[in-house]
Motif scaffolding. Sequence first.
Motif, PDB file in Angstrom:
ATOM      1  N   ILE A   1      41.029 -28.112  43.377  1.00 32.84           N
ATOM      2  CA  ILE A   1      41.539 -29.121  42.445  1.00 32.84           C
ATOM      3  C   ILE A   1      41.193 -28.676  41.028  1.00 32.84           C
ATOM      4  N   ILE A   2      42.209 -28.573  40.206  1.00 36.39           N
ATOM      5  CA  ILE A   2      41.966 -28.146  38.820  1.00 36.39           C
ATOM      6  C   ILE A   2      41.189 -29.255  38.103  1.00 36.39           C
ATOM      7  N   PRO A   3      40.062 -28.928  37.501  1.00 31.72           N
ATOM      8  CA  PRO A   3      39.261 -29.976  36.829  1.00 31.72           C
ATOM      9  C   PRO A   3      40.049 -30.650  35.717  1.00 31.72           C
ATOM     10  N   ASP A   4      39.889 -31.959  35.577  1.00 25.98           N
ATOM     11  CA  ASP A   4      40.552 -32.705  34.504  1.00 25.98           C
ATOM     12  C   ASP A   4      39.670 -32.856  33.281  1.00 25.98           C
TER      13      ASP A   4
ATOM     14  N   ASN B   1      43.797 -25.057  27.432  1.00 26.67           N
ATOM     15  CA  ASN B   1      45.070 -25.042  28.159  1.00 26.67           C
ATOM     16  C   ASN B   1      45.187 -23.827  29.076  1.00 26.67           C
ATOM     17  N   ARG B   2      44.083 -23.154  29.332  1.00 24.18           N
ATOM     18  CA  ARG B   2      44.040 -22.025  30.261  1.00 24.18           C
ATOM     19  C   ARG B   2      42.845 -22.202  31.197  1.00 24.18           C
TER      20      ARG B   2
ATOM     21  N   ARG C   1      48.938 -28.645  36.079  1.00 18.84           N
ATOM     22  CA  ARG C   1      48.373 -29.733  35.276  1.00 18.84           C
ATOM     23  C   ARG C   1      46.940 -29.994  35.703  1.00 18.84           C
ATOM     24  N   LYS C   2      46.184 -30.550  34.797  1.00 16.62           N
ATOM     25  CA  LYS C   2      44.804 -30.903  35.099  1.00 16.62           C
ATOM     26  C   LYS C   2      44.782 -31.945  36.212  1.00 16.62           C
TER      27      LYS C   2
ATOM     28  N   LYS D   1      49.839 -32.144  26.960  1.00 19.28           N
ATOM     29  CA  LYS D   1      48.424 -31.863  26.695  1.00 19.28           C
ATOM     30  C   LYS D   1      47.693 -31.493  27.977  1.00 19.28           C
ATOM     31  N   ASP D   2      48.128 -32.025  29.136  1.00 17.42           N
ATOM     32  CA  ASP D   2      47.476 -31.753  30.410  1.00 17.42           C
ATOM     33  C   ASP D   2      47.955 -30.457  31.056  1.00 17.42           C
ATOM     34  N   LEU D   3      48.981 -29.830  30.505  1.00 13.28           N
ATOM     35  CA  LEU D   3      49.468 -28.580  31.092  1.00 13.28           C
ATOM     36  C   LEU D   3      48.442 -27.467  30.928  1.00 13.28           C
ATOM     37  N   VAL D   4      48.302 -26.678  31.991  1.00  9.65           N
ATOM     38  CA  VAL D   4      47.310 -25.598  32.001  1.00  9.65           C
ATOM     39  C   VAL D   4      47.965 -24.341  32.573  1.00  9.65           C
ATOM     40  N   GLN D   5      47.697 -23.212  31.951  1.00  3.90           N
ATOM     41  CA  GLN D   5      48.112 -21.918  32.513  1.00  3.90           C
ATOM     42  C   GLN D   5      47.061 -21.520  33.543  1.00  3.90           C
ATOM     43  N   PHE D   6      47.391 -21.776  34.812  1.00  7.41           N
ATOM     44  CA  PHE D   6      46.446 -21.576  35.900  1.00  7.41           C
ATOM     45  C   PHE D   6      46.596 -20.148  36.429  1.00  7.41           C
ATOM     46  N   SER D   7      45.547 -19.347  36.293  1.00  5.89           N
ATOM     47  CA  SER D   7      45.587 -17.936  36.674  1.00  5.89           C
ATOM     48  C   SER D   7      44.351 -17.595  37.488  1.00  5.89           C
ATOM     49  N   GLY D   8      44.402 -16.447  38.144  1.00  7.02           N
ATOM     50  CA  GLY D   8      43.258 -15.996  38.910  1.00  7.02           C
ATOM     51  C   GLY D   8      43.622 -14.908  39.886  1.00  7.02           C
ATOM     52  N   ALA D   9      42.737 -14.678  40.846  1.00 10.93           N
ATOM     53  CA  ALA D   9      42.938 -13.646  41.861  1.00 10.93           C
ATOM     54  C   ALA D   9      42.449 -14.175  43.199  1.00 10.93           C
TER      55      ALA D   9
END
Length: 220
Positions: free
Chosen positions: A96-99, A104-105, A78-79, A33-41
């Motif tokens: 830091i990816i916000p929790d 999930n993206r 992960r978050k 549930k905490d997995l996130v597809q972390f994307s950006g530029a």
Amino acid sequence: MKIYPVILFSFVFLLPGLAVAQRAQEEQEQYYKDLVQFSGAVVTGDSLRPVSFAHIIDHNTGYGTISDFYGYFSFVARKGDSITFSAVGFKKGHFIIPDTIHSNRYTMFQVMTSDTVYLSETVIYPWPTKEQFKEAFLTLEIPDDDYEIARKNLERYELYVRAQEIPMDGSMNYRNYINQTVDKLYYAGQTQPISLLNPFAWAQFIKAWQEGKFKRKDKK
């Protein structure tokens, strides 16, 4: 009547195992549930131009990726994970990816600040081993110094002075050139005879010697 102790004994030993399995299943569900597809530029701070081939590292998992030519990146995190962005010529960036996100993206733009990197001096030699360097050093042709250049110039000047002692005008130079050209054409396709064995050439030499044409004239 003896069945009840067996059932009670089974519950005593099975309940802790069931609790552990239930807890493990809940942790696994929470992990996914905490997995996130972390994307950006990744872009520059002054002109928002893409930073190509920047390194993006997730310190919580040790994994990461590299941005492409246009600065784009995407990987699974992960978050709450701590992310570090680094590239040559830029200061490191941290995020830091916000929790608290509910998706999930997650997409972001990482702005990089230019930095001056001072690299230590590196000397590159054309010889891979000391033995080859020693051989190249011993066979090195050292260029002439000022003294040797002056000595060679004086030798050329001496030859020039000696050449000036034999008087030759324009007509004589022209005749000499024509004679050499005629000789080459006459003996074309065959071996040209050596003048040292030519009796006529010797006769001309002796006659010129007797007439004093080879005497050195003192300059006034």
